[in-house]
Each structure stands twice: as C-alpha cells, then as structure tokens.
Design a protein around this motif. Structure first.
Motif, PDB file in Angstrom:
ATOM      1  N   CYS A  51      -2.125  10.759   0.954  1.00 29.09           N
ATOM      2  CA  CYS A  51      -2.100   9.799   2.062  1.00 29.09           C
ATOM      3  C   CYS A  51      -2.807  10.215   3.199  1.00 29.09           C
ATOM      4  O   CYS A  51      -3.716   9.443   3.589  1.00 29.09           O
ATOM      5  CB  CYS A  51      -0.594   9.779   2.713  1.00 29.09           C
ATOM      6  SG  CYS A  51       0.549   8.606   1.653  1.00 29.09           S
ATOM      7  N   GLU A  52      -2.901  11.758   3.421  1.00 30.73           N
ATOM      8  CA  GLU A  52      -3.548  12.388   4.345  1.00 30.73           C
ATOM      9  C   GLU A  52      -5.073  12.191   4.013  1.00 30.73           C
ATOM     10  O   GLU A  52      -5.748  12.145   4.989  1.00 30.73           O
ATOM     11  CB  GLU A  52      -3.255  13.723   4.761  1.00 30.73           C
ATOM     12  CG  GLU A  52      -1.664  13.711   5.595  1.00 30.73           C
ATOM     13  CD  GLU A  52      -1.250  14.969   5.720  1.00 30.73           C
ATOM     14  OE1 GLU A  52      -1.843  15.996   4.945  1.00 30.73           O
ATOM     15  OE2 GLU A  52      -0.101  15.170   6.181  1.00 30.73           O
ATOM     16  N   SER A  53      -5.469  12.038   2.587  1.00 23.77           N
ATOM     17  CA  SER A  53      -6.872  12.103   2.179  1.00 23.77           C
ATOM     18  C   SER A  53      -7.230  10.542   2.043  1.00 23.77           C
ATOM     19  O   SER A  53      -8.351  10.175   1.782  1.00 23.77           O
ATOM     20  CB  SER A  53      -7.024  12.797   1.086  1.00 23.77           C
ATOM     21  OG  SER A  53      -6.659  14.013   1.311  1.00 23.77           O
ATOM     22  N   GLY A  54      -6.389   9.646   2.454  1.00 18.77           N
ATOM     23  CA  GLY A  54      -6.819   8.303   2.577  1.00 18.77           C
ATOM     24  C   GLY A  54      -6.288   7.516   1.591  1.00 18.77           C
ATOM     25  O   GLY A  54      -6.624   5.950   1.417  1.00 18.77           O
ATOM     26  N   ALA A  55      -5.322   7.905   0.557  1.00 24.27           N
ATOM     27  CA  ALA A  55      -4.867   7.032  -0.530  1.00 24.27           C
ATOM     28  C   ALA A  55      -3.857   6.125  -0.167  1.00 24.27           C
ATOM     29  O   ALA A  55      -2.929   6.577   1.087  1.00 24.27           O
ATOM     30  CB  ALA A  55      -4.803   7.850  -1.868  1.00 24.27           C
ATOM     31  N   ALA A  56      -3.731   5.059  -0.823  1.00 25.87           N
ATOM     32  CA  ALA A  56      -2.072   4.317  -0.741  1.00 25.87           C
ATOM     33  C   ALA A  56      -1.445   5.060  -1.932  1.00 25.87           C
ATOM     34  O   ALA A  56      -1.921   5.168  -2.894  1.00 25.87           O
ATOM     35  CB  ALA A  56      -2.357   2.832  -0.955  1.00 25.87           C
ATOM     36  N   VAL A  57       0.051   5.224  -1.557  1.00 24.40           N
ATOM     37  CA  VAL A  57       0.450   6.023  -2.523  1.00 24.40           C
ATOM     38  C   VAL A  57       1.670   5.333  -2.999  1.00 24.40           C
ATOM     39  O   VAL A  57       2.637   4.830  -2.021  1.00 24.40           O
ATOM     40  CB  VAL A  57       1.052   7.419  -2.187  1.00 24.40           C
ATOM     41  CG1 VAL A  57       1.825   8.035  -3.067  1.00 24.40           C
ATOM     42  CG2 VAL A  57      -0.400   8.163  -2.024  1.00 24.40           C
TER      43      VAL A  57
END
Length: 294
Positions: A51-57
């Motif tokens: 998440c902190e790297s930009g992904a939706a999880v």
C-alpha cells in the motif's frame, strides 16, 4: 504450453466496463495485489508495504474480526484496501477472493501466497490428518489462489510470489510437513516459469528466515492442537517490517528467488557444497538446543 482461452472475451469486457479507482503514486501505482494470510503477521506488514508503494490491496484471512481490524488500520492510514474472509485450501473460497479484487478494483496484478500453517512435532508422533492439514495449507493454499487468479494475471502480465522458508532448503527436525510443503512450492514456481514462459508472468519464491511473530502466533502440535512457536533467539530474528520490505523489493524487481538472512544464505551454501556438514550441524543442535525444535 499455455491455453490463451483461459481469458475469455466476456471476462475482458467485464473488466473493461468496471473502471478501477486505484492509487496514482508510487512504484506500484495502478496495480492491484492479493496477499493471502494478510490479517496478521508478515502478510499484514507485506500488505502495508505494498500500500505504501502505491498498490491497492485485497486482504485475506480466516478470522473476520482480525481481518477487519487490519482493514481499518490500513484504511485509516489512507490506503486503498478491500477484504475477503476465505480459507485458501478451499478452491471456491479462492474464486471469491479473486472476484473480490475484480469487483473492487477491476484487475489482478500481483499475487502473494503467504497463508500457511506451521508445526512443531516429530514425524513419528504426528497424526496423519495433522500432517495433511499442514501440507495442504502450504501446497493447496498456494495452488488454489493461483489457479483462480491465473487468467487475470495473464491479462496483466502480472507477478506471483510464493512465500517459502529457509527450512525448505535443507529440512528441519520437528517440521516435516511444513518443510515438505515449502519445498514443494519452490519447485512449483520453477515448473511454472517453464510452462508459462510465454505469458510474461513473473514467478518468484521468497525463503523467509526467523522472524518476530505476533504474540498470539500458534502452530500445530502432533495432535493438531495450537501451541506457541518453538524458541528462536531474538538476535536471529528480523522484524516483520524488515521481511515485508524485502518481499516487496523482490516483487518490484521480479526476482526468481530471494533468500532472507545471512543464516538462510549460509544454509544454501552448505546444503549445496557441504551437505554432510549441514546435517552434522543440525544433529548437533538437536542434542544441545532441544528447545529450538520442541
């Protein structure tokens, strides 16, 4: 080789008609990840790092209350997450897990199969059904989510990472079913790289070393009862945050194999070149450090 009909025109149309609302910054911006076993522990911290790297999880676990607590924690931090309560040894549940990703975000780009059951019991003492339960959680808990997600990973030329263990590299007393399952998924990844080379999907394995655990972490004993994990010297352990960062870097660089910790890399070296020495070391520790296994 690979059947391109796994992705139907109807599936493509359904996904295309569902505009995703995804984060727009970071190395994984626009990507959707499923992390099994992410209600707690390493899985939770890996989901956080993604998440902190930009992904939706899409978060997953079997405990609805714990899963919701993790969802709230990440959502409060401003991250884009969804949840699915699912037992990954149940194929229908894995189909629901993948459908959750499609319903919320329209695609699947990353799959990390982290969920598994561990153990502390010698093989001769184990009830057969307990051995099968541990093995199933590691093998089918990897195979079923992948089978369900595969058509969608083909479409995105996605990334798959199996979470294995350094204990799969040379075996570990009191961990027979766990070691067998973790070794199996490492070999599965190699096979899939060959079979599905034309799809562009990344298949990787991360061999986890000794890691700090949540206080409530339990493994199965010989009769299938939950017990605390065997003693691990704190100085040998990495934090869950450190391990999660390594997993996410592995995914970003699309590596085939990552072995975590100096101990893990030493095991690879000794197992490859000096296997008898490796066995002697293990047998010595059984006699001198029984609490390490029991």
């Amino acid at each position: 080789m690979f059947d391109s009909n796994l992705v139907s025109d109807a599936e493509r149309a359904t996904v295309a008609a569902r505009p995703p609302q995804l984060p727009r910054s970071g190395p994984f911006a626009g990507k959707v990840a499923i992390v099994t076993g992410s209600e707690s522990g390493i899985g939770r911290e890996t989901a956080r790092a993604l998440c902190e790297s930009g992904a939706a999880v899409v978060l997953n676990g079997r405990n609805a209350e714990r899963l919701e607590h993790t969802r709230q924690d990440l959502a409060t931090a401003g991250h884009t997450v969804a949840t699915c309560v699912a037992d990954v040894t149940d194929y229908a549940a894995c189909e629901r897990l993948v459908q959750t990703a499609l319903d919320h975000f329209g695609q699947v780009d990353i799959l990390i199969t982290n969920a598994s059951i561990s153990m502390r019991a010698y093989f001769a003492d184990m009830a057969p059904e307990v051995f099968r339960q541990v093995l199933d959680s590691n093998v089918y808990g990897t195979v079923y989510p992948l089978k369900a997600a595969l058509p969608h990973l083909v479409r995105t030329r996605g990334s798959v990472t199996f979470i294995s263990s350094i204990s799969a590299l040379n075996g570990m007393p009191s961990g027979s079913a766990y070691c067998a399952g973790k070794a199996a998924v490492a070999n599965l990844a190699h096979t899939l790289r060959l079979e599905l080379v034309d799809t562009g999907i990344h298949f990787g394995v991360v061999h986890i070393g000794f890691t700090q655990n949540d206080p409530e972490k339990r493994v199965l004993d010989a009769q299938g009862q939950p017990v605390p994990i065997a003693h691990r010297p704190p100085r040998w352990q990495k934090s869950q945050t450190e391990v999660a960062a390594i997993i996410v870097r592995h995914v970003r660089k699309r590596r085939q194999r990552t072995v975590i910790s100096a101990l893990g890399r030493l095991i690879v070296l000794v197992h490859t070149y000096l296997p008898r020495l490796g066995d002697w070391v293990v047998l010595s520790t059984i006699r001198r450090m029984r609490n390490f296994y029991e």
